[in-house]
Every structure is written in structure tokens, then in C-alpha cells.
Design an enzyme around this catalytic site. Structure first.
Site, mmCIF file in Angstrom:
data_model
loop_
_atom_site.group_PDB
_atom_site.id
_atom_site.type_symbol
_atom_site.label_atom_id
_atom_site.label_comp_id
_atom_site.label_asym_id
_atom_site.label_seq_id
_atom_site.Cartn_x
_atom_site.Cartn_y
_atom_site.Cartn_z
ATOM 1 N N ARG A 15 5.682 7.575 -18.029
ATOM 2 C CA ARG A 15 6.193 8.104 -16.734
ATOM 3 C C ARG A 15 7.707 8.241 -16.927
ATOM 4 O O ARG A 15 8.311 7.699 -17.982
ATOM 5 C CB ARG A 15 5.700 7.543 -15.461
ATOM 6 N N LYS A 75 9.943 1.972 -14.245
ATOM 7 C CA LYS A 75 9.839 0.590 -14.047
ATOM 8 C C LYS A 75 10.865 -0.116 -14.453
ATOM 9 O O LYS A 75 11.899 0.235 -14.675
ATOM 10 C CB LYS A 75 8.638 0.278 -15.720
ATOM 11 N N TYR A 94 11.378 0.715 -9.497
ATOM 12 C CA TYR A 94 10.484 -0.415 -9.155
ATOM 13 C C TYR A 94 11.124 -1.380 -9.698
ATOM 14 O O TYR A 94 11.395 -1.635 -11.074
ATOM 15 C CB TYR A 94 8.947 -0.075 -9.593
ATOM 16 N N HIS A 96 10.011 -5.426 -8.508
ATOM 17 C CA HIS A 96 9.195 -6.452 -8.335
ATOM 18 C C HIS A 96 9.708 -7.854 -9.195
ATOM 19 O O HIS A 96 9.026 -8.375 -9.918
ATOM 20 C CB HIS A 96 7.813 -6.228 -9.353
ATOM 21 N N GLU A 118 9.788 -0.395 -4.379
ATOM 22 C CA GLU A 118 8.559 -1.252 -3.531
ATOM 23 C C GLU A 118 8.977 -1.650 -2.158
ATOM 24 O O GLU A 118 8.049 -2.170 -1.396
ATOM 25 C CB GLU A 118 7.858 -2.288 -4.466
ATOM 26 N N VAL A 239 -3.760 -7.575 -2.372
ATOM 27 C CA VAL A 239 -2.902 -8.043 -1.426
ATOM 28 C C VAL A 239 -1.491 -7.786 -1.712
ATOM 29 O O VAL A 239 -0.989 -8.242 -2.659
ATOM 30 C CB VAL A 239 -3.394 -9.451 -1.158
ATOM 31 N N ASP A 270 1.799 -7.216 -10.553
ATOM 32 C CA ASP A 270 3.539 -6.909 -10.639
ATOM 33 C C ASP A 270 4.117 -7.881 -9.743
ATOM 34 O O ASP A 270 5.172 -8.092 -10.038
ATOM 35 C CB ASP A 270 3.687 -5.700 -10.209
ATOM 36 N N ASN A 300 1.297 -1.929 -15.417
ATOM 37 C CA ASN A 300 1.641 -0.677 -15.004
ATOM 38 C C ASN A 300 0.629 0.148 -15.071
ATOM 39 O O ASN A 300 0.476 1.035 -15.967
ATOM 40 C CB ASN A 300 2.758 -0.342 -15.941
#
Length: 372
Positions: A15, A75, A94, A96, A118, A239, A270, A300
């Protein structure tokens, strides 16, 4: 503003932070966009296309970081990239951070302004920059799970849909959010026997209305969770607690009670994963087996469908990139509380409470660090 887009270097990550049409919008507004050479090559976006949209092509990541003020990625920055970050940088990607102590410490040391896709929220309190990748990951989770159920991958040797005279596989989706909803859609479409667990009654009612007799909805409590995990052939762990480490819902003891050859696709990896035995894997080596249970924990997942995922992500992120470029990061966050919610690290301080709790580090509120 000078915006830099590096080539992603995480394993099998193709990406790219901006596509040519997004570059065109930014340059039209007078901003400068630097693209690392071949940043889009993995999804057939050429340097020539970026150049035609108004971008400058730079030869290396080190040059790109040194010449740019805002870094737009997909990422989380890898260790070599984090070494390039300076206090004057705005990092928009992102992150995480909750399960990633090393990255957090490097971002703190950099003193850069680090905004995580996120945890950005919209006026409804939802996560608009996580949503498109959650849709992709949810749909991919069923594809990955169906593959992992094949005997050659260590699975039970089941076809999700079954065939006439043979029952379909039992799929359990833990979490009825965006990932779960998309997993349910594909699993039902493939003919599986699908159950979803969630604590939100409104979510369960909505899913029940949508799918009627093709979906079993259950309230998520310890008893239902244990019973359904034991019954399942394929478990999709989906979740999400925004910014926080994922809850460990599938314990090592529960894993031992599952059917041999059952599969867990841990989409929450992640954020550390929902299973005590989960650890991140890559597209090169996506699967491992613990106690005869197949684990698919690629961190990913959408990178495997990188072109679809890139354009979906750009449609969501571009308005925020424009706002940050037009106003500057601090003023943009002052004007947009949802963007402010995305701020995870600022001037060497953790500004996301859940990240601080997960890592047992000091937390500084965004209002405190920005003097709001």
C-alpha cells in the site's frame, strides 16, 4: 506544507500513503508532495503518474524524511524509519502502539507529533480511518480462514459451505463491529453456519434484522463464549477497544478444548490479539499451530489486496491530510476534536490514555499538552 510519502517497507506491504489523485488535490492547493521512488510500484502506480500529478520523486527514505514536514504512511514506521523522525515532523499513519513498546519509546524519543489513523474519531464517535481497512480485513478473514481449514494448511479439511448431504462449517465471529459485520457478510455468502457474539444488544438486534434466520446472534458472556469457541470450526476474533490492547478472550485453557484442526483468524493482532497464544505473523509465513489449532495472525492483512485497500484508505484519509496541511497540525487538532483524538504522542509525551495504561507509562491529556 511539504508532505512526504515513503515506500512502505513492512513485509509484503504494497500500500502507499497517497495515490496520484490525492497528490493532485494537495498540489492544486499549493502544497509540495515528495514521493519516494517506486512507492506505488507494488500496486501499479508509477513514478511517472505521481510526477504528472505534481509530486517530486526522491531517491531514498532518508532524503524524503529530511525534505518533508508531514509524513503520510500506511503502516507504523519501522525501526529504520523511526530513526529519521525529528521534532518538527508530523507523522500521520496507523500506529497501533498499545502492544508495541519499542515503537512507542522511539516515537517518544523523536518528539515528533504522531497522529494515529486508528484513534481518529468523527462526530458520531466512530473511527472513520480504521473503517475502510476493517471492511477489507473482515472480508479477507473469511477467505484466510477458509484456506486455513484446508488439510494442507493443518486445518480440519472442511469446506465452509459444505455440500448437499454434508453440513457447512461452523463460523464464530467474536465482535459485531465493522470487522465482524464484514466477516459475517462473506461467511453467510459462502454458505457457512455463522454465529456472532457481542455485548451490544443494539448491534445484535441490527444484525438479526439484517440476516434473520441465516445468522445466530448471542450475547457475549463467559459461558456463551466458551461454548461457541468449542463448537466452532473457524473463529474470527474481531474485538476492538480503540487505542487499547485487545482483550485475551481465548485463553490457553480454552484453546485446548477446541476441535483439532479448528482455525483462529485473529484480526485484532495489531492490538496484541484476542487469543493468549496469538503472535504476529507475515504474508510470507502466515500460519502456525498451537495445540492442534491453526492460528492466522497476519498483522497487515489488507496489504495482500493492496490496490483495493490503498484507494479505500485514501478516500478516508485525504480530507484529514488536507486539513493538517492547510492549518498545520496543532491548529487542525484544535479545530477538530476527532482529529485531536488521533494524537498518540506529542513532544515526547503519550497523549492516548489507553496506550499509556497498556504500557504502564505516564499519560498527558491532549488538552494539557496543546494548552487547549
Amino acid at each position: 506544507m511539504i508532505i512526504g510519502v515513503p515506500k512502505e517497507i513492512k513485509n509484503h506491504e504494497y500500500r502507499v500513503g497517497l495515490v496520484p489523485s490525492s497528490v493532485r488535490e494537495l498540489t492544486r492547493l499549493g502544497h509540495i508532495v515528495n514521493i519516494e521512488t517506486n512507492a506505488g510500484a507494488g500496486i501499479d502506480l508509477t513514478d511517472a503518474e505521481f510526477k504528472a500529478a505534481g509530486a517530486n520523486i526522491v531517491a531514498s527514505a532518508s532524503e524524503l524524511f529530511s525534505k518533508s514536514e508531514m509524513i503520510v504512511k500506511v503502516k507504523e514506521p519501522q525501526a529504520s524509519e523511526r530513526a529519521f523522525l525529528k521534532p518538527e515532523h508530523v507523522l500521520f499513519t496507523y500506529l497501533h502502539l498499545a502492544p508495541d513498546l519499542l515503537q512507542t519509546e522511539d516515537l517518544i524519543k523523536s518528539r515528533a507529533t504522531c497522529i494515529a489513523y486508528e484513534t481518529v474519531t468523527d462526530k458520531n464517535g466512530t473511527l472513520p480511518l480504521l473503517s475502510p481497512m476493517s471492511e477489507v480485513a473482515g472480508r479477507m478473514a473469511i477467505q484466510a480462514g477458509a484456506m486455513a481449514l484446508e488439510k494442507s494448511w493443518g486445518g480440519r479439511g472442511l469446506l465452509l459451505a459444505g455440500v448437499p448431504g454434508v453440513a457447512p462449517a461452523k463460523v464464530l465471529v467474536i465482535g459485531g463491529g465493522k470487522v465482524g459485520q464484514n466477516a459475517i457478510k462473506i461467511a453467510i455468502g459462502m454458505g457457512a453456519d455463522v454465529t456472532v457474539l457481542d455485548k451490544n444488544i443494539n448491534t445484535l438486534e441490527q444484525l438479526d434484522r439484517q440476516y434473520a434466520n441465516t445468522l445466530t446472534t448471542l450475547y457475549s458472556n463467559a459461558e456463551n463464549l466458551e461454548q461457541e469457541v468449542i463448537r466452532a470450526d473457524l473463529v474470527i476474533a474481531a474485538v476492538l477497544l480503540p487505542g487499547a490492547a485487545a482483550p485475551k478472550l481465548i485463553t490457553k485453557a480454552l484453546l485446548k478444548k477446541m476441535k483439532p484442526g479448528a482455525v483462529i483468524v485473529d484480526v485484532a493482532i495489531d492490538q496484541g490479539g484476542c487469543c493468549e497464544t496469538s503472535h504476529p505473523t507475515t504474508h510470507d509465513d502466515p500460519i502456525y499451530i498451537v495445540d492442534n489449532i491453526v492460528h492466522y495472525c497476519v498483522a497487515n492483512m489488507p496489504g495482500a489486496v493492496a490496490r483495493t485497500a490503498t484507494f479505500a484508505l485514501n478516500h478516508a484519509t485525504l480530507p484529514y491530510v488536507i486539513k493538517l496541511a492547510e492549518l498545520g497540525a496543532v491548529e487542525a487538532m484544535r479545530q477538530d476534536p476527532g482529529l485531536l483524538a488521533g494524537l498518540n504522542v506529542f513532544n515526547g509525551q503519550i497523549t492516548n490514555e489507553q496506550v499509556a495504561i497498556s504500557q504502564q507509562k505516564p499519560w498527558f491529556s491532549t488538552t494539557q499538552v496543546l494548552n487547549l
